[in-house]
Design a protein around this motif. Structure first.
Motif, short mmCIF file in Angstrom:
data_model
loop_
_atom_site.label_atom_id
_atom_site.label_comp_id
_atom_site.label_asym_id
_atom_site.label_seq_id
_atom_site.Cartn_x
_atom_site.Cartn_y
_atom_site.Cartn_z
N LEU A 179 75.56 -3.46 -84.53
CA LEU A 179 75.57 -2.59 -83.35
C LEU A 179 74.29 -1.77 -83.24
O LEU A 179 73.85 -1.41 -82.15
N SER A 180 73.68 -1.49 -84.38
CA SER A 180 72.47 -0.67 -84.37
C SER A 180 71.31 -1.39 -83.67
O SER A 180 70.40 -0.73 -83.16
N ILE A 181 71.34 -2.72 -83.63
CA ILE A 181 70.22 -3.47 -83.02
C ILE A 181 70.13 -3.21 -81.52
O ILE A 181 69.07 -2.78 -81.04
N PRO A 182 71.20 -3.45 -80.73
CA PRO A 182 71.09 -3.12 -79.31
C PRO A 182 70.89 -1.64 -79.04
O PRO A 182 70.17 -1.27 -78.11
N PHE A 183 71.50 -0.78 -79.86
CA PHE A 183 71.32 0.66 -79.69
C PHE A 183 69.85 1.03 -79.87
O PHE A 183 69.28 1.78 -79.07
N CYS A 184 69.24 0.51 -80.94
CA CYS A 184 67.84 0.83 -81.23
C CYS A 184 66.91 0.28 -80.15
O CYS A 184 66.01 0.98 -79.67
N LEU A 185 67.14 -0.97 -79.75
CA LEU A 185 66.28 -1.59 -78.73
C LEU A 185 66.37 -0.85 -77.40
O LEU A 185 65.36 -0.57 -76.75
N MET A 186 67.60 -0.50 -77.00
CA MET A 186 67.78 0.20 -75.72
C MET A 186 67.19 1.61 -75.78
O MET A 186 66.66 2.11 -74.78
N TYR A 187 67.28 2.25 -76.94
CA TYR A 187 66.70 3.59 -77.08
C TYR A 187 65.18 3.54 -76.98
O TYR A 187 64.56 4.39 -76.33
N VAL A 188 64.58 2.52 -77.60
CA VAL A 188 63.12 2.36 -77.52
C VAL A 188 62.71 2.10 -76.07
O VAL A 188 61.72 2.66 -75.57
N VAL A 189 63.48 1.25 -75.38
CA VAL A 189 63.21 0.97 -73.96
C VAL A 189 63.33 2.25 -73.14
O VAL A 189 62.50 2.52 -72.26
N ALA A 190 64.37 3.06 -73.42
CA ALA A 190 64.57 4.32 -72.69
C ALA A 190 63.40 5.28 -72.92
O ALA A 190 62.89 5.89 -71.97
N LEU A 191 62.97 5.40 -74.18
CA LEU A 191 61.85 6.30 -74.50
C LEU A 191 60.57 5.83 -73.81
O LEU A 191 59.90 6.62 -73.11
N LEU A 192 60.21 4.56 -74.01
CA LEU A 192 58.95 4.06 -73.44
C LEU A 192 58.99 4.07 -71.91
O LEU A 192 58.04 4.51 -71.26
N GLY A 193 60.09 3.59 -71.34
CA GLY A 193 60.20 3.52 -69.89
C GLY A 193 60.09 4.88 -69.22
O GLY A 193 59.33 5.05 -68.26
N ASN A 194 60.84 5.84 -69.72
CA ASN A 194 60.83 7.17 -69.09
C ASN A 194 59.53 7.93 -69.35
O ASN A 194 59.05 8.65 -68.48
N LEU A 195 58.94 7.76 -70.55
CA LEU A 195 57.67 8.42 -70.83
C LEU A 195 56.54 7.82 -69.97
O LEU A 195 55.69 8.56 -69.46
N ILE A 196 56.54 6.50 -69.81
CA ILE A 196 55.54 5.86 -68.95
C ILE A 196 55.70 6.32 -67.51
O ILE A 196 54.72 6.64 -66.81
N LEU A 197 56.95 6.39 -67.06
CA LEU A 197 57.22 6.84 -65.69
C LEU A 197 56.74 8.27 -65.49
O LEU A 197 56.09 8.58 -64.47
N LEU A 198 57.01 9.14 -66.45
CA LEU A 198 56.55 10.53 -66.36
C LEU A 198 55.03 10.61 -66.34
O LEU A 198 54.45 11.38 -65.57
N PHE A 199 54.39 9.80 -67.19
CA PHE A 199 52.92 9.81 -67.26
C PHE A 199 52.32 9.34 -65.93
O PHE A 199 51.38 9.96 -65.42
N VAL A 200 52.87 8.26 -65.37
CA VAL A 200 52.35 7.73 -64.11
C VAL A 200 52.52 8.73 -62.98
O VAL A 200 51.60 8.98 -62.19
N ILE A 201 53.69 9.35 -62.88
CA ILE A 201 53.95 10.33 -61.82
C ILE A 201 53.06 11.55 -61.98
O ILE A 201 52.54 12.11 -61.01
N ALA A 202 52.86 11.98 -63.23
CA ALA A 202 52.05 13.17 -63.49
C ALA A 202 50.57 12.94 -63.20
O ALA A 202 49.88 13.85 -62.72
#
Length: 316
Positions: A29-52
Motif C-alpha cells: 500500500l505504501s507504493i501508491p501512497f508514496c507515488l501519489m504523494y510525490v506527484v501531489a508535491l511536484l504537481g502543486n509546487l510546479i503549479l505554484l511556481f508557474v503562477i507566481a
C-alpha cells in the motif's frame, strides 16, 4: 486534583495501526501512497511556481488555483508522511498534542479547499453570466479577502473541536486503527458520552462542505443555462471547456469525502479498512490529480508549464 485526574485519563501518545486488517499489505500500500504523494508535491509546487513567476497568470482564476494548490499541499502533507511511516514500520506513535495538531490542520485545509472551490464556482458564474462586471467584482483585494475568509471560516469551524476532544476522558485508550488522527477517530477512543462531538461533526459537515456543494451546484445550473443561450457554438465550447476542469476537480474532491463521511456514520456493515481507505483517498487523490487536470484542461497553464519545464510551448 480534578485537573490531575483528567490529565491521567489522557494518553501521553496514540498508537496508530494503519489499515487494520490489512497489515500484511502495508508495504504494498505504501507504493501508491508514496507515488501519489510525490506527484501531489511536484504537481502543486510546479503549479505554484508557474503562477507566481508568469505575470500573465496573475488573474483571478489562476490566483484561486494557487490557493487550491496551497490547500492541497497542506492537506496531503498533514497526513501522508505519517501514513508512510506506519506502512514502513518507522513510527506508529504520535503524541497527544501532535495528534490534535494533525487533526486540526487536516480538517482546516479540507474546509478551506471547499471554500476555495465555492469561490472558483462563483468566479466562473460571474465570468460567463455577467462578464461586464467581472473585472470590478474580482479585484486583487477581493481575492485576498476571499483567501482570508477561507482561512477564518476553517479556523472557526475547527477550533471548537480542540475543546470538545480535550474535555473527554480516554481512560488509557490509545490505540487507533487509522493512518492519521481525525475528529471522530479520536472521539471514539473516549470512555464518555461523545454525542456532542457526533452532532457537532455532523452539523459542521452539512453547514460547511454540504452548503458549499449545494451552492456550487446552483452556480453550475445557472452557468449551463447561460451557456446554452449563447448563439455561437465556439463560445459554447469555450465556456464548457473552461468549466470542465473545475467540474472534474469538484467531483474528485467531494465524491470520496462525502462517501467516506456517510459510510463512517451510517455504513456500519462496511469493513473498517474500507473506512480507512476512503478517508485516505479524499486527502490524497485530489491533491495528486488537481494540478494534472488543470494542466491538461487549461491551454494557457499547459503552455506555461511546458515553457518552464522544457523551454517549449510558447504562448501565442
Amino acid at each position: 486534583m480534578a485537573a490531575l485526574n483528567q490529565t491521567s485519563l489522557q494518553p501521553a501518545s496514540f498508537l496508530l495501526l494503519g489499515m487494520a486488517g490489512l497489515e500484511d499489505l502495508h508495504a504494498w500500500l505504501s507504493i501508491p501512497f508514496c507515488l501519489m504523494y510525490v506527484v501531489a508535491l511536484l504537481g502543486n509546487l510546479i503549479l505554484l511556481f508557474v503562477i507566481a513567476t508568469e505575470r500573465s497568470l496573475h488573474e483571478p482564476m489562476y490566483l484561486f488555483l494557487a490557493m487550491l494548490a496551497v490547500a492541497d499541499l497542506v492537506l496531503s502533507s498533514s497526513t501522508v508522511p505519517k501514513a508512510l511511516s506506519i506502512f514502513w514500520s518507522l513510527s506508529k506513535e504520535m503524541s497527544f498534542h501532535a495528534c490534535f495538531t494533525q487533526m486540526f490542520f487536516t480538517h482546516l485545509s479540507f474546509i478551506a479547499e471547499s471554500t476555495i472551490l465555492l469561490a472558483m464556482a462563483f468566479d466562473r458564474y460571474v465570468a460567463i453570466c455577467n462578464p461586464l462586471r467581472y473585472a470590478t467584482v474580482f479585484t486583487h483585494v477581493m481575492i485576498a479577502k476571499i483567501g482570508l475568509a477561507a482561512i477564518a471560516r476553517s479556523f472557526c469551524v475547527m477550533f471548537p473541536t480542540i475543546f470538545l476532544l480535550q474535555r473527554l476522558p480516554y481512560c488509557g485508550h490509545s490505540t487507533m486503527p487509522h493512518t492519521y488522527c481525525e475528529h471522530m477517530g479520536i472521539a471514539r477512543l473516549a470512555c464518555a458520552d461523545i454525542s456532542i462531538n457526533i452532532w457537532y461533526g455532523f452539523a459542521t459537515t452539512l453547514l460547511s462542505p454540504g452548503v458549499d456543494i449545494v451552492l456550487i451546484g446552483v452556480s453550475y445550473v445557472l452557468i449551463l443555462q447561460a451557456v446554452f443561450r449563447l448563439s455561437s457554438k465556439d463560445a459554447q465550447r469555450k465556456a464548457v471547456g473552461t468549466c470542465s476542469s473545475h467540474a472534474c476537480v469538484i467531483l474528485m474532491f467531494y465524491t470520496p469525502a462525502f462517501f467516506s463521511f456517510f459510510t463512517h456514520r451510517f455504513g456500519h456493515n462496511v469493513p473498517h479498512h474500507v473506512h480507512i481507505l476512503l478517508a485516505n483517498v479524499y486527502v490524497l487523490l485530489p491533491p495528486a490529480l488537481n494540478p494534472i487536470v488543470y494542466t491538461m484542461k487549461n491551454k494557457l497553464i499547459r503552455e506555461k508549464v511546458s515553457q518552464v519545464l522544457f523551454g517549449t510551448g510558447q504562448a501565442r
